[in-house]
Motif scaffolding. Sequence first.
Motif, PDB file in Angstrom:
ATOM      1  N   VAL A 174      26.794  31.803  39.407  1.00  0.00           N
ATOM      2  CA  VAL A 174      27.650  31.546  38.252  1.00  0.00           C
ATOM      3  C   VAL A 174      28.372  32.801  37.775  1.00  0.00           C
ATOM      4  CG1 VAL A 174      26.228  29.624  37.500  1.00  0.00           C
ATOM      5  CG2 VAL A 174      25.775  31.898  36.589  1.00  0.00           C
ATOM      6  N   THR A 175      28.110  33.929  38.420  1.00  0.00           N
ATOM      7  CA  THR A 175      28.792  35.155  38.018  1.00  0.00           C
ATOM      8  C   THR A 175      30.228  35.139  38.500  1.00  0.00           C
ATOM      9  OG1 THR A 175      27.987  36.280  39.986  1.00  0.00           O
ATOM     10  CG2 THR A 175      26.699  36.536  37.970  1.00  0.00           C
ATOM     11  N   ASN A 176      31.075  35.931  37.852  1.00  0.00           N
ATOM     12  CA  ASN A 176      32.487  36.006  38.221  1.00  0.00           C
ATOM     13  C   ASN A 176      32.941  37.453  38.162  1.00  0.00           C
ATOM     14  OD1 ASN A 176      32.843  36.589  35.444  1.00  0.00           O
ATOM     15  ND2 ASN A 176      33.063  34.405  34.982  1.00  0.00           N
ATOM     16  N   GLU A 177      34.243  37.652  38.108  1.00  0.00           N
ATOM     17  CA  GLU A 177      34.784  39.008  38.100  1.00  0.00           C
ATOM     18  C   GLU A 177      34.398  39.786  36.855  1.00  0.00           C
ATOM     19  OE1 GLU A 177      36.368  40.466  40.608  1.00  0.00           O
ATOM     20  OE2 GLU A 177      35.970  38.659  41.754  1.00  0.00           O
ATOM     21  N   LYS A 178      33.931  39.086  35.805  1.00  0.00           N
ATOM     22  CA  LYS A 178      33.530  39.763  34.577  1.00  0.00           C
ATOM     23  C   LYS A 178      32.054  40.173  34.598  1.00  0.00           C
ATOM     24  CE  LYS A 178      36.948  37.441  31.641  1.00  0.00           C
ATOM     25  NZ  LYS A 178      37.162  36.577  30.442  1.00  0.00           N
ATOM     26  N   SER A 179      31.334  39.809  35.632  1.00  0.00           N
ATOM     27  CA  SER A 179      29.922  40.177  35.709  1.00  0.00           C
ATOM     28  C   SER A 179      29.782  41.688  35.757  1.00  0.00           C
ATOM     29  CB  SER A 179      29.271  39.557  36.940  1.00  0.00           C
ATOM     30  OG  SER A 179      29.707  40.206  38.114  1.00  0.00           O
ATOM     31  N   ILE A 180      28.641  42.187  35.323  1.00  0.00           N
ATOM     32  CA  ILE A 180      28.458  43.633  35.277  1.00  0.00           C
ATOM     33  C   ILE A 180      28.469  44.232  36.681  1.00  0.00           C
ATOM     34  CG2 ILE A 180      25.932  43.428  35.194  1.00  0.00           C
ATOM     35  CD1 ILE A 180      28.222  46.148  33.635  1.00  0.00           C
ATOM     36  N   SER A 181      27.934  43.506  37.662  1.00  0.00           N
ATOM     37  CA  SER A 181      27.956  44.019  39.032  1.00  0.00           C
ATOM     38  C   SER A 181      29.385  44.178  39.532  1.00  0.00           C
ATOM     39  CB  SER A 181      27.173  43.085  39.961  1.00  0.00           C
ATOM     40  OG  SER A 181      25.801  43.105  39.651  1.00  0.00           O
ATOM     41  N   SER A 182      30.247  43.184  39.223  1.00  0.00           N
ATOM     42  CA  SER A 182      31.654  43.269  39.631  1.00  0.00           C
ATOM     43  C   SER A 182      32.365  44.400  38.912  1.00  0.00           C
ATOM     44  CB  SER A 182      32.364  41.949  39.350  1.00  0.00           C
ATOM     45  OG  SER A 182      31.886  40.933  40.184  1.00  0.00           O
ATOM     46  N   GLN A 183      32.060  44.570  37.622  1.00  0.00           N
ATOM     47  CA  GLN A 183      32.694  45.650  36.872  1.00  0.00           C
ATOM     48  C   GLN A 183      32.272  47.017  37.389  1.00  0.00           C
ATOM     49  OE1 GLN A 183      33.042  45.083  32.457  1.00  0.00           O
ATOM     50  NE2 GLN A 183      31.887  43.215  32.852  1.00  0.00           N
ATOM     51  N   VAL A 184      30.991  47.150  37.705  1.00  0.00           N
ATOM     52  CA  VAL A 184      30.505  48.429  38.250  1.00  0.00           C
ATOM     53  C   VAL A 184      31.147  48.693  39.607  1.00  0.00           C
ATOM     54  CG1 VAL A 184      28.483  49.607  39.194  1.00  0.00           C
ATOM     55  CG2 VAL A 184      28.343  48.455  36.981  1.00  0.00           C
ATOM     56  N   SER A 185      31.239  47.659  40.430  1.00  0.00           N
ATOM     57  CA  SER A 185      31.858  47.818  41.746  1.00  0.00           C
ATOM     58  C   SER A 185      33.313  48.250  41.620  1.00  0.00           C
ATOM     59  CB  SER A 185      31.764  46.494  42.514  1.00  0.00           C
ATOM     60  OG  SER A 185      32.386  46.619  43.772  1.00  0.00           O
ATOM     61  N   LYS A 186      34.060  47.609  40.723  1.00  0.00           N
ATOM     62  CA  LYS A 186      35.465  47.978  40.513  1.00  0.00           C
ATOM     63  C   LYS A 186      35.584  49.421  40.032  1.00  0.00           C
ATOM     64  CE  LYS A 186      37.415  43.426  39.431  1.00  0.00           C
ATOM     65  NZ  LYS A 186      38.033  42.588  38.369  1.00  0.00           N
ATOM     66  N   MET A 187      34.692  49.810  39.133  1.00  0.00           N
ATOM     67  CA  MET A 187      34.737  51.178  38.621  1.00  0.00           C
ATOM     68  C   MET A 187      34.475  52.179  39.737  1.00  0.00           C
ATOM     69  SD  MET A 187      32.481  52.874  35.565  1.00  0.00           S
ATOM     70  CE  MET A 187      33.257  51.844  34.303  1.00  0.00           C
ATOM     71  N   LEU A 188      33.481  51.895  40.567  1.00  0.00           N
ATOM     72  CA  LEU A 188      33.176  52.794  41.672  1.00  0.00           C
ATOM     73  C   LEU A 188      34.367  52.916  42.624  1.00  0.00           C
ATOM     74  CD1 LEU A 188      29.515  51.650  42.432  1.00  0.00           C
ATOM     75  CD2 LEU A 188      30.193  53.932  41.662  1.00  0.00           C
ATOM     76  N   LYS A 189      34.960  51.777  42.979  1.00  0.00           N
ATOM     77  CA  LYS A 189      36.093  51.791  43.909  1.00  0.00           C
ATOM     78  C   LYS A 189      37.274  52.562  43.330  1.00  0.00           C
ATOM     79  CE  LYS A 189      36.083  47.266  44.800  1.00  0.00           C
ATOM     80  NZ  LYS A 189      36.476  45.972  45.427  1.00  0.00           N
ATOM     81  N   SER A 190      37.481  52.454  42.022  1.00  0.00           N
ATOM     82  CA  SER A 190      38.621  53.133  41.404  1.00  0.00           C
ATOM     83  C   SER A 190      38.425  54.644  41.330  1.00  0.00           C
ATOM     84  CB  SER A 190      38.864  52.572  39.996  1.00  0.00           C
ATOM     85  OG  SER A 190      37.832  52.964  39.105  1.00  0.00           O
ATOM     86  N   LYS A 191      37.165  55.094  41.349  1.00  0.00           N
ATOM     87  CA  LYS A 191      36.892  56.516  41.152  1.00  0.00           C
ATOM     88  C   LYS A 191      36.556  57.253  42.451  1.00  0.00           C
ATOM     89  CE  LYS A 191      34.628  57.799  37.434  1.00  0.00           C
ATOM     90  NZ  LYS A 191      35.680  58.433  36.626  1.00  0.00           N
ATOM     91  N   ILE A 192      36.260  56.504  43.502  1.00  0.00           N
ATOM     92  CA  ILE A 192      35.938  57.147  44.777  1.00  0.00           C
ATOM     93  C   ILE A 192      37.227  57.462  45.528  1.00  0.00           C
ATOM     94  CG2 ILE A 192      34.847  56.824  47.037  1.00  0.00           C
ATOM     95  CD1 ILE A 192      32.764  55.051  45.639  1.00  0.00           C
ATOM     96  N   SER A 193      37.417  58.700  45.893  1.00  0.00           N
ATOM     97  CA  SER A 193      38.651  59.123  46.566  1.00  0.00           C
ATOM     98  C   SER A 193      38.538  58.874  48.067  1.00  0.00           C
ATOM     99  CB  SER A 193      38.919  60.607  46.299  1.00  0.00           C
ATOM    100  OG  SER A 193      37.820  61.387  46.705  1.00  0.00           O
ATOM    101  N   ASN A 194      38.427  57.608  48.415  1.00  0.00           N
ATOM    102  CA  ASN A 194      38.345  57.209  49.815  1.00  0.00           C
ATOM    103  C   ASN A 194      39.015  55.844  49.938  1.00  0.00           C
ATOM    104  OD1 ASN A 194      37.354  56.026  52.327  1.00  0.00           O
ATOM    105  ND2 ASN A 194      35.876  57.713  52.383  1.00  0.00           N
TER     106      ASN A 194
END
Length: 210
Positions: A12-32
């Motif tokens: 039932v989780t979606n893009e607003k789930s904490i796991s998705s938010q953490v994943s997006k944050m990591l992807k946005s900050k990793i220079s790869n």
Amino acid sequence: MILIVSASNSRVTNEKSISSQVSKMLKSKISNDNVEEVRLKDYNIHPCQLCGSCVDYSRCPFDEAYNKLHKKINQADVIIWIVPHYSPFPSKLMCLFEKMNEIAYSKWLNNPNFKSPYWRKRVSVVAHGAMVESEEVLEYYYNALVIPISRTLSGLGFNMIKLGNTHEYGAVFGLEKETDLAMNLDNLFPEIQFDMKRIESRLNAIIENI
């Protein structure tokens, strides 16, 4: 390749789930440019039967979902595991670890010189839950989730990224205050709000070490 694995089982989780938010944050900050996220909820992984059939081919003949995910793990150079607190571990994560261990163990039994395919791949853990943060709560998440998961990964041959702080092998976080957890009459599960700025400061140590 850098792989981010969200271990949540919840359908039932979606893009607003904490796991998705953490994943997006990591992807946005990793220079790869080569960063990929996988969600265990999208893989119908079955428990290991300990049959040993994987020994010849390094894959499970009964679980194609596992094989697809395992291929991504083998291709990754760095893996970040995002693990929510359930009771205490998400079941699909345990199924995944069972099969990874069975493949490595069965091959070692046949060849004591066998070298783990995960040898020296760098990994870290982000663990979280819905209890209000205190020193005791953070220590609980760290000791109940990060430590056993890091020991499992180390036993498989992975190289834990050391963060150089109190929580050396991973980042942990919970809620900032009780009102961040609110029941919703239209939904069985409560709405949970996390302070993403506070979480970002915890993730920075992982990002800097990658």
